[in-house]
Design a protein around this motif. Structure first.
Motif, PDB file in Angstrom:
ATOM      1  N   LEU A 189       2.882 -12.221  -1.897  1.00 48.35           N
ATOM      2  CA  LEU A 189       3.412 -10.881  -1.662  1.00 48.35           C
ATOM      3  C   LEU A 189       3.375 -10.509  -0.179  1.00 48.35           C
ATOM      4  O   LEU A 189       3.775  -9.419   0.199  1.00 48.35           O
ATOM      5  CB  LEU A 189       2.591  -9.853  -2.458  1.00 48.35           C
ATOM      6  N   SER A 190       2.894 -11.423   0.634  1.00 48.75           N
ATOM      7  CA  SER A 190       2.713 -11.158   2.060  1.00 48.75           C
ATOM      8  C   SER A 190       4.041 -11.321   2.793  1.00 48.75           C
ATOM      9  O   SER A 190       4.677 -12.370   2.738  1.00 48.75           O
ATOM     10  CB  SER A 190       1.691 -12.139   2.636  1.00 48.75           C
ATOM     11  N   ALA A 191       4.464 -10.271   3.492  1.00 51.14           N
ATOM     12  CA  ALA A 191       5.741 -10.311   4.199  1.00 51.14           C
ATOM     13  C   ALA A 191       5.739  -9.269   5.309  1.00 51.14           C
ATOM     14  O   ALA A 191       4.709  -8.672   5.605  1.00 51.14           O
ATOM     15  CB  ALA A 191       6.899 -10.072   3.234  1.00 51.14           C
ATOM     16  N   GLY A 192       6.902  -9.031   5.890  1.00 47.55           N
ATOM     17  CA  GLY A 192       7.046  -8.028   6.932  1.00 47.55           C
ATOM     18  C   GLY A 192       7.843  -8.538   8.105  1.00 47.55           C
ATOM     19  O   GLY A 192       7.296  -8.941   9.127  1.00 47.55           O
ATOM     20  N   SER A 193       9.162  -8.558   7.988  1.00 48.96           N
ATOM     21  CA  SER A 193      10.043  -9.009   9.058  1.00 48.96           C
ATOM     22  C   SER A 193      10.128  -7.969  10.162  1.00 48.96           C
ATOM     23  O   SER A 193      10.239  -6.770   9.894  1.00 48.96           O
ATOM     24  CB  SER A 193      11.447  -9.266   8.492  1.00 48.96           C
ATOM     25  N   ILE A 194      10.106  -8.424  11.405  1.00 50.38           N
ATOM     26  CA  ILE A 194      10.234  -7.485  12.527  1.00 50.38           C
ATOM     27  C   ILE A 194      11.682  -7.369  13.005  1.00 50.38           C
ATOM     28  O   ILE A 194      11.935  -6.950  14.132  1.00 50.38           O
ATOM     29  CB  ILE A 194       9.312  -7.861  13.704  1.00 50.38           C
ATOM     30  N   ALA A 195      12.643  -7.698  12.137  1.00 51.92           N
ATOM     31  CA  ALA A 195      14.048  -7.600  12.526  1.00 51.92           C
ATOM     32  C   ALA A 195      14.420  -6.199  12.988  1.00 51.92           C
ATOM     33  O   ALA A 195      15.273  -6.027  13.864  1.00 51.92           O
ATOM     34  CB  ALA A 195      14.939  -8.025  11.359  1.00 51.92           C
ATOM     35  N   SER A 196      13.777  -5.173  12.410  1.00 49.17           N
ATOM     36  CA  SER A 196      14.123  -3.800  12.801  1.00 49.17           C
ATOM     37  C   SER A 196      13.611  -3.435  14.189  1.00 49.17           C
ATOM     38  O   SER A 196      13.955  -2.373  14.713  1.00 49.17           O
ATOM     39  CB  SER A 196      13.607  -2.794  11.771  1.00 49.17           C
ATOM     40  N   PHE A 197      12.815  -4.301  14.819  1.00 48.41           N
ATOM     41  CA  PHE A 197      12.455  -4.079  16.219  1.00 48.41           C
ATOM     42  C   PHE A 197      13.707  -4.096  17.084  1.00 48.41           C
ATOM     43  O   PHE A 197      13.763  -3.467  18.135  1.00 48.41           O
ATOM     44  CB  PHE A 197      11.509  -5.187  16.715  1.00 48.41           C
ATOM     45  N   GLU A 198      14.728  -4.826  16.636  1.00 45.24           N
ATOM     46  CA  GLU A 198      15.931  -5.004  17.449  1.00 45.24           C
ATOM     47  C   GLU A 198      16.812  -3.770  17.459  1.00 45.24           C
ATOM     48  O   GLU A 198      17.405  -3.427  18.485  1.00 45.24           O
ATOM     49  CB  GLU A 198      16.715  -6.213  16.940  1.00 45.24           C
ATOM     50  N   ASP A 199      16.930  -3.100  16.308  1.00 49.05           N
ATOM     51  CA  ASP A 199      17.880  -1.987  16.243  1.00 49.05           C
ATOM     52  C   ASP A 199      17.254  -0.645  15.871  1.00 49.05           C
ATOM     53  O   ASP A 199      17.955   0.352  15.724  1.00 49.05           O
ATOM     54  CB  ASP A 199      19.021  -2.310  15.273  1.00 49.05           C
ATOM     55  N   GLY A 200      15.926  -0.608  15.714  1.00 43.43           N
ATOM     56  CA  GLY A 200      15.260   0.669  15.472  1.00 43.43           C
ATOM     57  C   GLY A 200      15.417   1.218  14.075  1.00 43.43           C
ATOM     58  O   GLY A 200      15.122   2.395  13.840  1.00 43.43           O
ATOM     59  N   THR A 201      15.856   0.399  13.132  1.00 42.50           N
ATOM     60  CA  THR A 201      15.999   0.868  11.752  1.00 42.50           C
ATOM     61  C   THR A 201      14.631   1.058  11.108  1.00 42.50           C
ATOM     62  O   THR A 201      13.607   0.639  11.630  1.00 42.50           O
ATOM     63  CB  THR A 201      16.861  -0.110  10.934  1.00 42.50           C
ATOM     64  N   SER A 202      14.619   1.663   9.929  1.00 36.32           N
ATOM     65  CA  SER A 202      13.387   2.229   9.372  1.00 36.32           C
ATOM     66  C   SER A 202      12.454   1.257   8.664  1.00 36.32           C
ATOM     67  O   SER A 202      11.306   1.593   8.397  1.00 36.32           O
ATOM     68  CB  SER A 202      13.748   3.344   8.370  1.00 36.32           C
ATOM     69  N   THR A 203      12.929   0.054   8.327  1.00 34.61           N
ATOM     70  CA  THR A 203      12.144  -0.816   7.458  1.00 34.61           C
ATOM     71  C   THR A 203      10.734  -1.065   7.973  1.00 34.61           C
ATOM     72  O   THR A 203       9.772  -1.063   7.212  1.00 34.61           O
ATOM     73  CB  THR A 203      12.858  -2.160   7.252  1.00 34.61           C
ATOM     74  N   LYS A 204      10.598  -1.247   9.289  1.00 35.43           N
ATOM     75  CA  LYS A 204       9.277  -1.544   9.838  1.00 35.43           C
ATOM     76  C   LYS A 204       8.275  -0.435   9.544  1.00 35.43           C
ATOM     77  O   LYS A 204       7.090  -0.700   9.334  1.00 35.43           O
ATOM     78  CB  LYS A 204       9.401  -1.785  11.341  1.00 35.43           C
ATOM     79  N   THR A 205       8.743   0.803   9.487  1.00 37.11           N
ATOM     80  CA  THR A 205       7.828   1.914   9.231  1.00 37.11           C
ATOM     81  C   THR A 205       7.303   1.908   7.797  1.00 37.11           C
ATOM     82  O   THR A 205       6.366   2.636   7.483  1.00 37.11           O
ATOM     83  CB  THR A 205       8.510   3.267   9.518  1.00 37.11           C
ATOM     84  N   LEU A 206       7.897   1.088   6.927  1.00 37.90           N
ATOM     85  CA  LEU A 206       7.461   0.996   5.537  1.00 37.90           C
ATOM     86  C   LEU A 206       6.477  -0.145   5.295  1.00 37.90           C
ATOM     87  O   LEU A 206       5.895  -0.244   4.214  1.00 37.90           O
ATOM     88  CB  LEU A 206       8.679   0.794   4.615  1.00 37.90           C
ATOM     89  N   HIS A 207       6.293  -1.015   6.272  1.00 37.86           N
ATOM     90  CA  HIS A 207       5.544  -2.253   6.058  1.00 37.86           C
ATOM     91  C   HIS A 207       4.123  -2.041   5.555  1.00 37.86           C
ATOM     92  O   HIS A 207       3.658  -2.732   4.644  1.00 37.86           O
ATOM     93  CB  HIS A 207       5.495  -3.060   7.353  1.00 37.86           C
ATOM     94  N   VAL A 208       3.411  -1.119   6.179  1.00 39.09           N
ATOM     95  CA  VAL A 208       2.018  -0.901   5.771  1.00 39.09           C
ATOM     96  C   VAL A 208       1.960  -0.417   4.323  1.00 39.09           C
ATOM     97  O   VAL A 208       1.096  -0.825   3.551  1.00 39.09           O
ATOM     98  CB  VAL A 208       1.327   0.088   6.726  1.00 39.09           C
ATOM     99  N   GLY A 209       2.908   0.445   3.947  1.00 38.59           N
ATOM    100  CA  GLY A 209       2.976   0.893   2.565  1.00 38.59           C
ATOM    101  C   GLY A 209       3.255  -0.249   1.606  1.00 38.59           C
ATOM    102  O   GLY A 209       2.666  -0.333   0.519  1.00 38.59           O
ATOM    103  N   MET A 210       4.163  -1.141   1.982  1.00 35.37           N
ATOM    104  CA  MET A 210       4.469  -2.294   1.142  1.00 35.37           C
ATOM    105  C   MET A 210       3.238  -3.176   0.951  1.00 35.37           C
ATOM    106  O   MET A 210       2.971  -3.669  -0.154  1.00 35.37           O
ATOM    107  CB  MET A 210       5.605  -3.101   1.772  1.00 35.37           C
ATOM    108  N   ALA A 211       2.490  -3.395   2.023  1.00 31.79           N
ATOM    109  CA  ALA A 211       1.283  -4.221   1.931  1.00 31.79           C
ATOM    110  C   ALA A 211       0.223  -3.560   1.060  1.00 31.79           C
ATOM    111  O   ALA A 211      -0.427  -4.218   0.240  1.00 31.79           O
ATOM    112  CB  ALA A 211       0.732  -4.480   3.330  1.00 31.79           C
ATOM    113  N   ALA A 212       0.032  -2.242   1.221  1.00 29.15           N
ATOM    114  CA  ALA A 212      -0.982  -1.535   0.429  1.00 29.15           C
ATOM    115  C   ALA A 212      -0.631  -1.544  -1.051  1.00 29.15           C
ATOM    116  O   ALA A 212      -1.490  -1.754  -1.910  1.00 29.15           O
ATOM    117  CB  ALA A 212      -1.125  -0.099   0.937  1.00 29.15           C
TER     118      ALA A 212
END
Length: 466
Positions: A189-212
């Protein structure tokens, strides 16, 4: 019993108790919990949090036996952990373990809060479990010499699920075998792509929630007898080999060497500003120059920022995009915009990176003059957080300030009053002054709270009825 790395960690999780922990370690952990709860409250009303709230209600249903920190409506434990995690991370105000680049407390605390309330547990239970999960999470991040950002993963997410599982395992008193199964499942279940670092989209802000939320599921599966691989970290097909394809030398002993004697949690630093931790010493240096010298932003000809080269790809380049970040979150990983906003406005609190700041002409004009340069001193010691800001004004004068270690680190520590000041600033506008003081006082005496749920229910009542 297996002699794997996972087994050694699980055994420690099962055996540790607070009386064996130095008071300095406990106090540091209390303050990190206080800090993160303040951050969650500060972000609870943001648009992305509301959207996440609606999304989990639509996908998983709106009812259940658990609550997120700030929502009066019940939901599932996994959804509550997810929402907590989003609130802990969306402002980039979460704490940081400098050497691993992991934001540990947010992901562990996000999973533990709803479980403590659901199970009727105490503040002491929470403190102990946060400590366990955070300590092992920080250590896990020291095994690979490669920074996870360099291979396209967000460490707080990819590593974070394991820390949350260890914290939950201690909280729920899982057996060593059950903990190993849960950790084994967490690897899938371990994941978390940093692709949104490139365009500022929101997915990265959800990563900690996904892990928890993933940690909640992994523990539940183990509780029902679902098995997970035991050599999950160091095995032939182990997690580290899958995530770091170049197969470098891994220091697997970092997870357990001097465990319970040397504490990595003491190297967790609270953030003074809501952005990538790499940028925080640059804010401190910029504001120090602004306060020490009388100059207007329009007088600036160039701003040189000396930064370790490994940070170029994440916070400095491409320059054109960093000078005009697309979103608030994009700005939080931009050296150019961050230094410019600090120089123009002189403060970087929870209101920083507002939409109007992203298009402010004065800020944009200064951002166009920010130039990054390699700092070999910073590159030589990754355990530190160094920044040098040099400003050349139109009259030819040169102003320079260096921060060797950002505030909050073990080399530049902050005190309890600094934590309380940040907490009160973050909850301002959500809680009254008296409510903020009452909550801060309770969290400062976390060990004395017999029923944590009572405090959390009171908090949600305050938020619902300002």
């Amino acid at each position: 019993m297996s002699t794997t790395l996972s087994a050694a960690a699980a055994k420690w999780v099962a055996e540790i108790s607070l009386p064996t922990v130095p008071e300095a370690v406990l106090e540091h952990t209390r303050l990190q919990i206080l800090d993160m709860i303040g951050v969650m409250i500060a972000s609870s009303g943001l648009e992305v949090v509301g959207a996440a709230r609606k999304a989990v209600a639509e996908s998983d249903g709106a009812t259940g036996p658990a609550f997120s920190l700030t929502d009066a409506a019940p939901t599932t434990p996994a959804n509550a952990a997810f929402l907590n995690g989003v609130m802990s991370a969306v402002l980039e105000f979460d704490d940081t373990h400098i050497r691993s680049n992991i934001h540990p407390t947010g992901v562990v605390l996000s999973a533990l809060l709803p479980e403590c309330e659901r199970l009727g547990l105490s503040g002491r239970d929470l403190l102990e479990a946060v400590l366990v999960g955070s300590e092992l999470l920080c250590r896990l991040g020291l095994i690979s010499p490669i920074r996870m950002h360099e291979v396209g993963f967000h460490p707080s997410s990819a590593y974070g699920i394991f820390g949350a599982v260890w914290g939950l395992a201690h909280l729920r008193r899982l057996t060593v075998e059950q903990t190993m199964h849960a950790i084994g499942t967490a690897a899938s279940l371990s994941a978390g792509s940093i692709a949104s670092f490139e365009d500022g989209t929101s997915t990265k802000t959800l990563h900690v929630g996904m892990a928890a939320s993933g940690a909640i599921r992994a523990v539940a599966l183990a509780g029902q007898g679902i098995s997970g691989p035991h050599p999950v970290f160091e095995g032939k097909f182990g997690w580290f080999k899958s995530h770091f394809q170049s197969a470098p030398h891994f220091s697997f002993s970092a997870l357990t060497d001097d465990l319970g004697e040397r504490w990595e949690v003491l190297n967790i630093a609270s953030k003074a500003h809501p952005c990538a931790y790499t940028l925080i010493p640059f804010i401190a240096a910029a504001i120090a120059l602004r306060e020490a010298y009388d100059f207007a932003p329009e007088e600036i000809e160039v701003v040189h920022c000396d930064i370790m080269p490994r940070s170029f790809a994440t916070v400095c380049e491409p320059v054109e995009e960093k000078r005009r970040p697309r979103t608030s979150w994009h700005g939080r990983i931009s050296l150019q915009h961050t230094v410019a906003e600090a120089l123009v406005l002189g403060r970087m609190d929870k209101h920083a990176y507002a939409p109007e700041s992203l298009v402010d002409r004065r800020i944009n004009a200064v951002a166009d003059k920010v130039v990054h340069r390699p700092d070999p001193v910073a590159a030589a010691d990754l355990s530190r957080s160094r920044a040098t800001v040099s400003i050349r004004l139109g009259d030819g004068s040169e102003l320079t300030h260096t921060i060797e270690d950002m505030p909050g680190t073990s080399r530049n520590p902050i005190g309890r009053e600094d934590y309380l000041r940040k907490f009160r600033s973050n909850v301002d506008g959500v809680l009254s002054s008296s409510q903020a003081d009452e909550l801060a006082s309770a969290l400062s005496r976390l060990d004395d709270i017999d029923d944590l749920g009572r405090l959390l229910r009171a908090l949600r009542g305050w938020i619902a009825s300002p």
